[in-house]
Design an enzyme around this catalytic site. Structure first.
Site, PDB file in Angstrom:
ATOM      1  N   GLU A  17      46.977  57.720 -46.999  1.00 57.43           N
ATOM      2  CA  GLU A  17      45.822  58.532 -47.421  1.00 57.43           C
ATOM      3  C   GLU A  17      45.180  57.777 -48.589  1.00 57.43           C
ATOM      4  OE1 GLU A  17      46.911  62.319 -49.191  1.00 57.43           O
ATOM      5  OE2 GLU A  17      44.873  63.118 -49.070  1.00 57.43           O
ATOM      6  N   ASP A  32      43.637  70.267 -43.572  1.00 56.75           N
ATOM      7  CA  ASP A  32      44.399  69.923 -44.784  1.00 56.75           C
ATOM      8  C   ASP A  32      44.522  71.119 -45.742  1.00 56.75           C
ATOM      9  OD1 ASP A  32      45.977  68.187 -46.252  1.00 56.75           O
ATOM     10  OD2 ASP A  32      44.340  66.940 -46.990  1.00 56.75           O
ATOM     11  N   HIS A  37      47.868  69.772 -39.326  1.00 56.20           N
ATOM     12  CA  HIS A  37      47.948  69.347 -40.735  1.00 56.20           C
ATOM     13  C   HIS A  37      47.226  70.391 -41.587  1.00 56.20           C
ATOM     14  CE1 HIS A  37      47.522  65.728 -43.746  1.00 56.20           C
ATOM     15  NE2 HIS A  37      47.604  66.887 -44.388  1.00 56.20           N
ATOM     16  N   HIS A  85      53.026  62.249 -45.045  1.00 62.52           N
ATOM     17  CA  HIS A  85      51.716  61.774 -45.485  1.00 62.52           C
ATOM     18  C   HIS A  85      51.890  60.292 -45.841  1.00 62.52           C
ATOM     19  CE1 HIS A  85      50.752  65.985 -45.800  1.00 62.52           C
ATOM     20  NE2 HIS A  85      49.608  65.790 -46.425  1.00 62.52           N
TER      21      HIS A  85
END
Ligand code: ADE
Ligand code: ZN
Length: 347
Positions: free
Chosen positions: A206, A284, A23, A203
């Site tokens: 989150e 990320d 990721h 995603h």
């Protein structure tokens, strides 16, 4: 005394262990120094006077406050060489951290919206990945992310632009502003992408609710959930994720910087692991969140007192959850297990 020694040993093992990262947004690896250099090369004026000023602007209160700055930074990327240099800079750092395999997200719409050709973006990134394979011995896969704040029609257009390059792309993903942009909005695009042979990730969970994770699984048929930390709010969902061994690509420093959790000590990743979820650790957008993969692991280890077994489990998960072929996965897992120090940390 004894404890300090154990932590020390654990940290040096973390630093040198073979790693995989699943990721990583390549645009999120744009360091302020390179941002300035590319702005100068391309004659673009930035709204910041100095590198220090850029760094001061990196104070976020939620996902959107980060995305606004992240999309602005990406505007310095214009030519194939810019995309190559961006990707190569990340790969050099990855190599120094013993990252052996990486699955990279790119956001073509951030660039095509400004008139940069899809081909320019992907060729620059792809060439750097090829060079990393031969020169740095890093394997990789590329994942095309659709920007979920834009329309499903624009996502479909982007998918069609990608088709001539599909041999360079393993999967499609979904990123950007989560709240108000549920996975269901992109069902048709993901259906078409899977028909064309792409794998899928998204995603979800989150900032968004567990419902978005259900939709990513049921409607987009994803192989992994990116982030997914809000799954704990729904025990039935946790049960499903455990049963189907769906990997979660968790990003600890990102979650703290974007206030998903107030502090690292509040992060739920140890809880996720204890529930039997297939957690992996990732960076990320490391240039924006204060650390690359190793720093994510070290920070989480310190704040949550993660054991060597937990760290080993998460790194094994990452190799297993990767889109590598099985023999390559097994070879990397063996290297990981051989990296384990003998002595206190292995008990
Ligand atoms: N794009 C880059 N980083 C992201 C994140 N953490 N969530 C959603 N979209 C993103
Ligand atoms: Zn992300």
């Amino acid at each position: 005394m004894g404890e300090a020694l154990i932590v020390d040993t654990l940290e040096s093992w973390i630093r040198q262990m073979p790693k995989a990262e699943l990721h990583l947004h390549i645009e999120g690896s744009l360091e302020p120094e390179l941002m300035f250099a590319l702005a100068q090369r391309n004659n673009i004026s930035l709204p910041f006077k100095s590198i220090d000023e850029v760094k001061q602007a990196y104070s976020f209160h939620n996902l959107q406050s980060f995305l606004d700055i992240y999309y602005q930074g990406a505007q310095v990327l214009q030519t194939e060489a810019d995309f190559y240099d961006l990707t190569w800079a990340y790969l050099k750092r990855a190599s120094a951290e013993n990252i052996r395999h990486v699955e990279i997200f790119f956001d073509p719409q951030t660039h095509t919206e400004r008139g940069i050709a899809f081909e320019t973006v992907i060729t620059g990134i792809h060439n750097a990945l090829e060079d990393a394979k031969s020169q740095l011995k890093i394997s990789s896969r590329l994942i095309l992310c659709f920007l979920r704040h834009l329309s499903a029609e624009l996502a479909m257009e982007t998918l069609y632009q990608a088709l001539p390059f599909k041999h360079w792309i393993i999967a499609v993903g979904l990123d950007s502003s989560e709240l108000g942009n549920p996975p269901e909005k992109f069902k048709a695009v993901f259906d078409k992408a899977r028909q064309e042979g792409f794998l899928a990730v998204a995603h979800a969970g989150e900032e968004g609710p567990p419902e978005y994770i259900w939709q990513a699984l049921d409607l987009l048929k994803v192989a992994r959930i990116d982030h997914g930390v809000r799954c704990v709010e729904d025990p039935r969902l946790v049960e499903r994720l455990v049963k189907e061994e769906i990997p979660l690509t968790v990003c600890p420093l990102s979650n703290v910087k974007l206030r998903v959790f107030d502090t690292m000590a509040d992060h739920n990743l140890k809880q996720l692991l204890a529930k039997g979820l297939k957690v992996t650790l990732n960076s990320d957008d490391p240039a924006y969140f204060g650390g690359y993969l190793t720093q994510n692991i070290v920070s989480a280890q310190e704040a949550l007192n993660l054991t060597a077994e937990e760290i080993l489990q998460m790194m094994r998960n990452a190799f297993e959850a990767s889109f590598l072929e099985n023999p390559e996965k097994q070879a990397l897992i063996q290297d990981l297990e051989h990296s384990l120090p003998v002595g206190p940390v292995s008990h």
